[in-house]
Design a protein around this motif. Sequence first.
Motif, PDB file in Angstrom:
ATOM      1  N   VAL A  89      54.003  15.588  66.990  1.00 63.32           N
ATOM      2  CA  VAL A  89      53.976  16.900  66.353  1.00 63.32           C
ATOM      3  C   VAL A  89      54.827  17.842  67.193  1.00 63.32           C
ATOM      4  O   VAL A  89      54.671  17.923  68.416  1.00 63.32           O
ATOM      5  N   GLY A  90      55.760  18.541  66.557  1.00 64.03           N
ATOM      6  CA  GLY A  90      56.637  19.452  67.269  1.00 64.03           C
ATOM      7  C   GLY A  90      55.934  20.726  67.669  1.00 64.03           C
ATOM      8  O   GLY A  90      54.793  21.002  67.274  1.00 64.03           O
ATOM      9  N   SER A  91      56.632  21.544  68.443  1.00 62.90           N
ATOM     10  CA  SER A  91      56.062  22.815  68.900  1.00 62.90           C
ATOM     11  C   SER A  91      55.819  23.785  67.754  1.00 62.90           C
ATOM     12  O   SER A  91      55.027  24.722  67.870  1.00 62.90           O
ATOM     13  N   ASP A  92      56.487  23.554  66.621  1.00 64.11           N
ATOM     14  CA  ASP A  92      56.309  24.407  65.449  1.00 64.11           C
ATOM     15  C   ASP A  92      55.174  23.934  64.554  1.00 64.11           C
ATOM     16  O   ASP A  92      54.938  24.504  63.485  1.00 64.11           O
ATOM     17  N   GLY A  93      54.463  22.878  64.982  1.00 61.45           N
ATOM     18  CA  GLY A  93      53.347  22.363  64.186  1.00 61.45           C
ATOM     19  C   GLY A  93      53.775  21.400  63.096  1.00 61.45           C
ATOM     20  O   GLY A  93      52.929  20.875  62.362  1.00 61.45           O
ATOM     21  N   ASP A 117      52.521   9.084  62.338  1.00 62.09           N
ATOM     22  CA  ASP A 117      53.055  10.268  61.667  1.00 62.09           C
ATOM     23  C   ASP A 117      51.929  11.117  61.089  1.00 62.09           C
ATOM     24  O   ASP A 117      51.003  10.586  60.461  1.00 62.09           O
ATOM     25  N   MET A 118      51.990  12.428  61.279  1.00 59.89           N
ATOM     26  CA  MET A 118      50.905  13.308  60.844  1.00 59.89           C
ATOM     27  C   MET A 118      50.764  13.346  59.321  1.00 59.89           C
ATOM     28  O   MET A 118      49.686  13.634  58.799  1.00 59.89           O
ATOM     29  N   GLU A 119      51.829  13.049  58.599  1.00 57.58           N
ATOM     30  CA  GLU A 119      51.776  13.075  57.130  1.00 57.58           C
ATOM     31  C   GLU A 119      51.536  11.682  56.545  1.00 57.58           C
ATOM     32  O   GLU A 119      50.833  11.548  55.542  1.00 57.58           O
ATOM     33  N   PHE A 120      52.138  10.660  57.143  1.00 54.51           N
ATOM     34  CA  PHE A 120      52.171   9.347  56.509  1.00 54.51           C
ATOM     35  C   PHE A 120      51.456   8.260  57.305  1.00 54.51           C
ATOM     36  O   PHE A 120      51.337   7.130  56.853  1.00 54.51           O
ATOM     37  N   GLY A 121      50.949   8.604  58.485  1.00 53.05           N
ATOM     38  CA  GLY A 121      50.357   7.594  59.359  1.00 53.05           C
ATOM     39  C   GLY A 121      49.282   6.765  58.712  1.00 53.05           C
ATOM     40  O   GLY A 121      49.227   5.533  58.885  1.00 53.05           O
ATOM     41  N   ASN A 122      48.378   7.382  57.966  1.00 49.01           N
ATOM     42  CA  ASN A 122      47.280   6.649  57.323  1.00 49.01           C
ATOM     43  C   ASN A 122      47.803   5.593  56.356  1.00 49.01           C
ATOM     44  O   ASN A 122      47.223   4.511  56.214  1.00 49.01           O
ATOM     45  N   TYR A 123      48.887   5.914  55.670  1.00 51.24           N
ATOM     46  CA  TYR A 123      49.482   4.957  54.740  1.00 51.24           C
ATOM     47  C   TYR A 123      50.248   3.873  55.499  1.00 51.24           C
ATOM     48  O   TYR A 123      50.171   2.692  55.160  1.00 51.24           O
TER      49      TYR A 123
END
Length: 351
Positions: free
Chosen positions: A189-193, A258-264
């Motif tokens: 996760v980047g510094s911008d969230g 990945d914060m969006e796709f990791g679960n998949y």
Amino acid sequence: LFKTNWMALPYSQQIVAKLLGFSEDTWAGCPTALCLDRFGYISRRFAGVAWSSLTLAEQRAWLLLEHTPELWAQARVPKTMELRWEELTPEQQSQATLLGHSAGTWQGCSQNRPARIDLNISAEEASSPVRTVRVQMAIQRPYSEISGNVYGAQVATLPTSFIQLFERSIARALFCGNPPVSTQSGTYVGSDGLPLCILKEQYEAQRGRIEVISVVEGSIIVDFYIRANRTAQEVTSPLLFESLERLVTQPNSPLTQDMEFGNYARASTVREVPLAYLEYEERAAALKFENLRSAYSTENACQLSSDARAPARRCPSSAARGLVEGATHALLLGLASAIVASLDHSSASSP
């Protein structure tokens, strides 16, 4: 007036423009700014803005670019946004410029963005190391998780289109240069969230090489392309596929974390499949016909002989068809018996 070169403005108008916040650079649309900076500005400019809040000129511009209030409300984009800058009409280019775009920002700051792939390829091309690779990812998660939002209808559990999420996540894993160093998702996760991307310019230039073909149930099956490299400096698609195979199996990879796709990603496997020897239009026509054909069975096939201009025709039920078929069979047997009896009588009465 806004199309007039800054140096051609009378001094009094330059003063007024400066009072309004303009400079020579911003008046010209920041031509010296980095493409990604201008692209980010345009993205932020319209993010979260309601259609009704757009100016009349902006609405007209988006309409000419084939946007609609419905697509806007669903945060979806029209097919026009997939075209290259030179594929737009002069009128569309003019309206895109009005909205702040240039040839660079329109193409996601990738000047070499290719046209759609021609799949009518030879056997030699299909086995070439410099080729487009077709991939199938099987994700062992319930299809119900995405079924309400495959193409963009927003739902609480998936606020963005699954296809968009998929394409940017795979592209981020392949082109951002994030090293596999941790099993903690916060590392990526980047510094911008937002999801980390070390090589942002490379990501923006290459992300168009990932293109989803279809998303179907069982559990979640995604067919997609990794487009062929366009220059010798770009990584070839077969090598990218090999990287993807490793990424889905490594617990510390930037894809599985990945914060969006990791679960998949952690529930997925990938395999290369042969390219279809059909062009996009042919494949779409075949799919359209198959969808139409599959809508009919022995229960409603009689509707195919109906005239669309006439009132809807109800097909007989299975039971009714059975009665009709039985009655018809009995009638034909009776008629055959009568004909045979008549022939026998004729032959008996003849000398």
